[in-house]
Design an enzyme around this catalytic site. Sequence first.
Site, PDB file in Angstrom:
ATOM      1  CG  HIS A  21     -15.606  42.602 -25.738  1.00  0.00           C
ATOM      2  ND1 HIS A  21     -15.813  43.191 -24.521  1.00  0.00           N
ATOM      3  CD2 HIS A  21     -14.269  42.572 -25.906  1.00  0.00           C
ATOM      4  CE1 HIS A  21     -14.653  43.489 -23.961  1.00  0.00           C
ATOM      5  NE2 HIS A  21     -13.689  43.144 -24.798  1.00  0.00           N
ATOM      6  CG  HIS A  24     -15.114  47.331 -26.089  1.00  0.00           C
ATOM      7  ND1 HIS A  24     -15.032  46.168 -26.813  1.00  0.00           N
ATOM      8  CD2 HIS A  24     -13.853  47.606 -25.681  1.00  0.00           C
ATOM      9  CE1 HIS A  24     -13.776  45.758 -26.847  1.00  0.00           C
ATOM     10  NE2 HIS A  24     -13.040  46.612 -26.174  1.00  0.00           N
ATOM     11  CB  CYS A 130       2.519  45.086 -23.055  1.00  0.00           C
ATOM     12  SG  CYS A 130       0.997  44.188 -23.487  1.00  0.00           S
ATOM     13  CB  CYS A 133      -0.871  47.466 -22.270  1.00  0.00           C
ATOM     14  SG  CYS A 133      -1.268  46.116 -21.169  1.00  0.00           S
ATOM     15  CB  CYS A 152       1.679  41.952 -20.663  1.00  0.00           C
ATOM     16  SG  CYS A 152       0.196  42.836 -20.163  1.00  0.00           S
ATOM     17  CG  HIS A 155      -2.789  42.001 -23.221  1.00  0.00           C
ATOM     18  ND1 HIS A 155      -2.506  43.206 -22.620  1.00  0.00           N
ATOM     19  CD2 HIS A 155      -3.903  42.204 -23.962  1.00  0.00           C
ATOM     20  CE1 HIS A 155      -3.410  44.108 -22.999  1.00  0.00           C
ATOM     21  NE2 HIS A 155      -4.261  43.529 -23.803  1.00  0.00           N
ATOM     22  CE  LYS A 308     -10.092  44.571 -19.862  1.00  0.00           C
ATOM     23  NZ  LYS A 308      -9.183  44.852 -20.948  1.00  0.00           N
ATOM     24  CE  LYS A 311     -14.905  40.047 -30.006  1.00  0.00           C
ATOM     25  NZ  LYS A 311     -15.606  40.233 -31.240  1.00  0.00           N
TER      26      LYS A 311
END
Length: 527
Positions: A21, A24, A130, A133, A152, A155, A308, A311
């Site tokens: 995405h 990145h 996690c 991560c 986490c 996430h 953040k 995806k």
Amino acid sequence: MPAAKAFYVTTPVYYVNDAPHIGHAYTTVAGDVLTRWHRQRRERVWYLTGTDEHGTKVERSAHEHGVSPEQWCDRLVNEEWLPVLKTIDAANDDFIRTTSGRHRRGVAAFWNRLKDNGYVYEDTYEGPYCVGCEEFKVAADLITDDAGVPLCPIHDKPVEMLSERNWWFRLSAFAEPLLEHYRRHTHAVEPRSAYNEVVSFIEGGLTDISMSRSSVEWGIPLPWDDEQVVYVWFDALLNYITAIGFSAPAGTPEADRFAHTWPADVQLVGKDILRFHAVYWPAMLMAADLPLPGKVFAHGWLLVGGEKMSKTKLTGIAPSQIIDVFGADAFRYYFLRAINFGSDGSFSWEDMLARYTSELANGLGNLASRATAMVVRYCDGVLPEPGHYANADRSLQDALIEAAAKADSAMLAMDFAGGIAAIRAFVEAVNLYLTEQEPWKLAKAPAQRERLHTVLYTMSESLRAIAVLYNAVMPTAMSSLWGQIGALPHLGELADQDVSEVERWGQLPPGAVMTKGAALFPRIEEQ
Ligand code: MSP
């Protein structure tokens, strides 16, 4: 004379659990602009990016799609991750996959060395993990949901409880050496907030950490215990050295590359993976007796609704969604210009369209098309010889000297927004110059022929400088501009122009043949 060390820049290796995405692409574009700028300073440069393919997260996405991890990684790398580099116009020198032979061999050699050096021992790990991560967590890292389930915070997902017999890396031995290193190299982590975060984390004490996983299969087996694989981060971080020939036999070209490339000068990372790069990674390097990177730069996040972009949270925007509309140059320009590198930023279509229209289509694009059209109309497309330079012309030459110096120091400091602002100020100065000099009026007065020529030359030579300065950010549009001003046959490829000499006046020779080509930044119809 021995070959100079290359200016070595890396991006993180990206997880192939899904397609890229714009978050990145943001890191890769920043590294690309930085390395293009350094190449144009005639430095030897090496720019590495790649993919992180082992670990639970990737293994699970493969299984969810009903294919083996090998098939999944090959598919995603070939259909998504390699093509996106073309989409965003990245000119990386190499691409490393952590499933490649060179990487696997280097990882085995590295951990053998650390074990021989006494930094690896066996013990049991019990605690939270996690998978998002791919990180062993401690209670203080976690938040809880309404029912008290530990989550986490990155996430928003429950962590898994692990209990496994693992091999451990003696991280605790490196707290003092790391603090000493950061005391001596106060710019080794940037921005300042990231440096402070790293130092206070180390000051809080470092505990040893698992370097292997016994309950995971998709990874690189430990060279001394094939029941276990290297913990994915302690596999992935090594890409920065395995890609450039770490552990290659002496006398081979790979070994030579390593000698002329390591240590990295700049390692670009998102702020979420700072601890891995500024604590664990340098500790691993110290344990292997290797020099540490010059700088880890932690940039901010692209946010969606204040969070953040990711995806997993279904907020990812593919780079092609934006690039299909605006083009790669505008994409690169926008993200580096609109967000200070190091801070978080939000993307909005409205903001992108507004800046595209005012700064690129109406600003630079319009300037280029008016300028080339005037040389075509008033001088049959042949760049005239300048006459006597008046104050206004000399001021523009001075503005160029100032813009070039500011852009260079900003780009070297990875202040991309500052670098772009300096170049944009020069574009505006050229626009103002034309408004004031009114070459269209001079063209009507035969007695003003010499003045007209001086103004047209000054304007065209300014475009030559703009193309050189903006090439790192917008290589496709600038190379089209380079063609339109007729520079190529006289000065050679745009990418070969020395940016540290851009302000030297008079490089575009009179007689150059200018043409009015396609719009650099076509207007976009609002949809
Ligand atoms: N595989 C690890 C890195 C290993 S490096 C030895 C990883 N991969 S990742 O694909 O999840 O993310 C890699 C990088 O992508 C982040 O550090 C960051 O550079 C970038 N970004 C991912 N999402 C992002 C945003 N929403 N915004 C900005 N950058 C982001 O972590």
